[in-house]
Design a protein around this motif. Structure first.
Motif, PDB file in Angstrom:
ATOM      1  N   ILE A   1       9.661  -5.684  -3.949  1.00  0.00           N
ATOM      2  CA  ILE A   1       9.287  -6.957  -4.564  1.00  0.00           C
ATOM      3  C   ILE A   1       8.039  -7.523  -3.906  1.00  0.00           C
ATOM      4  O   ILE A   1       7.102  -7.973  -4.588  1.00  0.00           O
ATOM      5  CB  ILE A   1      10.458  -7.954  -4.474  1.00  0.00           C
ATOM      6  CG1 ILE A   1      11.594  -7.522  -5.408  1.00  0.00           C
ATOM      7  CG2 ILE A   1       9.997  -9.373  -4.833  1.00  0.00           C
ATOM      8  CD1 ILE A   1      12.885  -8.304  -5.217  1.00  0.00           C
ATOM      9  N   ALA A   2       8.003  -7.501  -2.573  1.00  0.00           N
ATOM     10  CA  ALA A   2       6.831  -8.013  -1.849  1.00  0.00           C
ATOM     11  C   ALA A   2       5.577  -7.221  -2.212  1.00  0.00           C
ATOM     12  O   ALA A   2       4.489  -7.795  -2.404  1.00  0.00           O
ATOM     13  CB  ALA A   2       7.082  -7.941  -0.343  1.00  0.00           C
ATOM     14  N   PHE A   3       5.721  -5.908  -2.344  1.00  0.00           N
ATOM     15  CA  PHE A   3       4.586  -5.063  -2.715  1.00  0.00           C
ATOM     16  C   PHE A   3       4.087  -5.400  -4.121  1.00  0.00           C
ATOM     17  O   PHE A   3       2.866  -5.492  -4.356  1.00  0.00           O
ATOM     18  CB  PHE A   3       4.996  -3.593  -2.635  1.00  0.00           C
ATOM     19  CG  PHE A   3       3.934  -2.634  -3.100  1.00  0.00           C
ATOM     20  CD1 PHE A   3       2.802  -2.406  -2.332  1.00  0.00           C
ATOM     21  CD2 PHE A   3       4.059  -1.971  -4.313  1.00  0.00           C
ATOM     22  CE1 PHE A   3       1.817  -1.525  -2.755  1.00  0.00           C
ATOM     23  CE2 PHE A   3       3.090  -1.091  -4.745  1.00  0.00           C
ATOM     24  CZ  PHE A   3       1.952  -0.871  -3.966  1.00  0.00           C
ATOM     25  N   LEU A   4       5.005  -5.623  -5.054  1.00  0.00           N
ATOM     26  CA  LEU A   4       4.612  -5.947  -6.430  1.00  0.00           C
ATOM     27  C   LEU A   4       3.933  -7.308  -6.512  1.00  0.00           C
ATOM     28  O   LEU A   4       2.991  -7.497  -7.294  1.00  0.00           O
ATOM     29  CB  LEU A   4       5.836  -5.889  -7.350  1.00  0.00           C
ATOM     30  CG  LEU A   4       6.436  -4.495  -7.571  1.00  0.00           C
ATOM     31  CD1 LEU A   4       7.699  -4.578  -8.410  1.00  0.00           C
ATOM     32  CD2 LEU A   4       5.414  -3.572  -8.237  1.00  0.00           C
ATOM     33  N   PHE A   5       4.393  -8.245  -5.723  1.00  0.00           N
ATOM     34  CA  PHE A   5       3.709  -9.548  -5.689  1.00  0.00           C
ATOM     35  C   PHE A   5       2.286  -9.400  -5.157  1.00  0.00           C
ATOM     36  O   PHE A   5       1.349 -10.045  -5.634  1.00  0.00           O
ATOM     37  CB  PHE A   5       4.488 -10.543  -4.835  1.00  0.00           C
ATOM     38  CG  PHE A   5       5.599 -11.232  -5.567  1.00  0.00           C
ATOM     39  CD1 PHE A   5       5.348 -11.945  -6.721  1.00  0.00           C
ATOM     40  CD2 PHE A   5       6.901 -11.164  -5.109  1.00  0.00           C
ATOM     41  CE1 PHE A   5       6.355 -12.586  -7.415  1.00  0.00           C
ATOM     42  CE2 PHE A   5       7.926 -11.797  -5.783  1.00  0.00           C
ATOM     43  CZ  PHE A   5       7.665 -12.512  -6.941  1.00  0.00           C
ATOM     44  N   THR A   6       2.112  -8.539  -4.159  1.00  0.00           N
ATOM     45  CA  THR A   6       0.775  -8.301  -3.613  1.00  0.00           C
ATOM     46  C   THR A   6      -0.147  -7.715  -4.673  1.00  0.00           C
ATOM     47  O   THR A   6      -1.308  -8.123  -4.802  1.00  0.00           O
ATOM     48  CB  THR A   6       0.858  -7.336  -2.409  1.00  0.00           C
ATOM     49  OG1 THR A   6       1.698  -7.907  -1.407  1.00  0.00           O
ATOM     50  CG2 THR A   6      -0.528  -7.088  -1.825  1.00  0.00           C
ATOM     51  N   ILE A   7       0.364  -6.774  -5.452  1.00  0.00           N
ATOM     52  CA  ILE A   7      -0.427  -6.172  -6.531  1.00  0.00           C
ATOM     53  C   ILE A   7      -0.848  -7.229  -7.547  1.00  0.00           C
ATOM     54  O   ILE A   7      -1.990  -7.266  -8.009  1.00  0.00           O
ATOM     55  CB  ILE A   7       0.372  -5.056  -7.234  1.00  0.00           C
ATOM     56  CG1 ILE A   7       0.527  -3.853  -6.311  1.00  0.00           C
ATOM     57  CG2 ILE A   7      -0.308  -4.633  -8.540  1.00  0.00           C
ATOM     58  CD1 ILE A   7       1.388  -2.751  -6.895  1.00  0.00           C
TER      59      ILE A   7
END
Length: 428
Positions: free
Chosen positions: A215-221
């Motif tokens: 989830i954190a990675f997708l928010f960064t994207i």
């Protein structure tokens, strides 16, 4: 009234996978009864499932060939192929039933996730107050189990194990985290966000915690800010440190995984763990892929490959056969059963249908797409069943979310004077 009953049955088929009426020649889940109850009316209304037959034509041809040359058995192939045909067709009809309204379907999923979270919290409270019927659901769910842990028991709600619960709550967790950071509660209320996240934490599932990292990675994207990424890395490291030191189940999973993957240490402590199940199936899938790299050995064949390549055939390793059929990971199972063709199809499918946030036109489609991607990624990592807990529905949601996003963009083009954020759908 009839429409409400159909809605309930559809989402029972997604959330209730712990009731099994028989186990031979295949496991007869409750959702199969729901399929057969609703499918006749779906077929009468929408016609034959031609889209599903097209999707499964290549797996059918590959499966027949692999059975003929001895890499699979007709029983194993038909069990999975027919199950997939039934499940994928049913959830395609569900999409049609709701007129491909991905927002409406996702909202129904969120309601189910919130209910499951409340049941899970009641389960934890019941255990700590000694109310056995409130935490031990063997009286209703015959494939349900109790796992003891840091919080007395690990929360698994209506699911057979805590990791399944964590996986099923992960899309709702994406929405909850988004809602809390943006302070927008169109999908979930503040209380519901807190309930979902607390339930996910109390599963004490490393799979669920991996979901938070995804989830954190997708928010960064989607927000593309290096500072946010840097802060996210720091928070992830701090969270990992805390989990490792204060949640024994997480520490054990890390230690056994490091021992197996980094040191190939097959001691009794490492082998007698869920980490070994994944490691063993990785070994089996890669060996089977080397021999049949293009097409794999067909749907249902990982069980045959298990008997050929399992590390448990070694005399010094326990004969553990957990996840023999499903590889404990959808990615590993696809590698083993569908080969390079299947993996390429999956990668293309995920990239082609991904909906990224458009800063100029804030809408709900990117939220649904990314939330759905979280559960797909967790299935690829730690859940190998093709159709458990309504997984095909999430694949269809992911696909049609892209279609809906494109249609919305064509119908309502953004002008220079358009507001930067028009969160229109969330308020519906």
């Amino acid at each position: 009234m009839r429409r409400t009953l159909v809605d309930i049955l559809i989402f029972i088929s997604v959330f209730i996978s712990s009731i099994v009426f028989f186990r031979e020649p295949f496991e007869g889940y409750l959702h199969y009864i729901i399929f057969f109850l609703l499918l006749p009316s779906f077929v009468a209304r929408f016609g034959a499932p031609g889209r599903t037959f097209q999707l499964l034509l290549i797996p059918l041809l590959v499966g027949v060939v692999q059975v003929a040359i001895g890499n699979n058995t007709i029983e194993l192939f038909l069990k999975i192929f027919l199950g997939m045909l039934l499940s994928v067709s049913f959830y395609y009809y569900v999409m049609r039933y709701y007129d491909l309204d991905v927002v409406k379907i996702f909202r129904y999923y969120l309601k189910g996730a919130v209910i499951a979270s409340y049941i899970g919290l009641f389960q934890i409270i019941s255990f700590n107050t000694g109310f056995r019927p409130g935490y031990d659901f063997h009286w209703l769910f015959n494939k349900w189990g109790i796992a003891f842990g840091t919080f007395g028991i690990r929360l698994n709600s209506v699911f057979s194990e805590a990791s399944q619960c964590a996986i099923m709550l992960s899309p709702a967790a994406f929405v909850a985290i988004y809602s809390l950071f943006r302070r927008e509660f169109g999908f979930l209320t503040l209380r519901q966000c807190m309930v979902v996240l607390l339930a996910l934490f109390l599963t004490a599932s490393s799979t669920g915690y991996m979901g938070i990292l995804i989830i954190a990675f997708l928010f960064t994207i989607n927000y593309g800010k290096f500072f946010n990424f840097f802060i996210g890395i720091i928070l992830a490291l701090l969270a990992g440190f805390a989990l490792y030191n204060y949640v024994p189940e997480f520490k054990s999973r890390v230690d056994t995984s490091m021992g197996l993957w980094m040191g190939e240490n097959f001691s009794i402590e490492n082998v007698n763990s869920s980490s070994f199940v994944l490691y063993n199936n990785y070994h089996i899938a890669t060996e089977n892929f080397k021999e049949n790299f293009l097409t794999g050995t067909g749907l249902g064949s990982h069980e045959v490959a298990f008997d050929k390549y399992s590390l448990t055939k070694r005399a010094d390793i326990l004969d553990i056969k957990f996840n023999k059929a499903d590889a404990n990971s959808l990615f590993l199972r696809l590698m083993s059963e569908t080969g390079l063709i299947g993996m390429i199809f999956l990668v293309v499918f995920l990239f082609r249908n991904y909906v990224r946030r458009d800063p100029a036109e804030e809408n709900d489609y990117w939220i649904i797409s990314n939330a759905t991607l979280v559960i797909i990624m967790l299935y690829l990592l730690r859940q190998g069943n093709y159709f458990l807990n309504g997984f095909p529905l999430f694949m269809w949601l992911y696909y049609y979310c892209r279609k809906a996003s494109e249609e919305a963009g064509e119908a309502e083009p953004v002008t220079e004077n358009a507001p930067a954020e028009t969160h229109a759908l969330a308020g519906k």
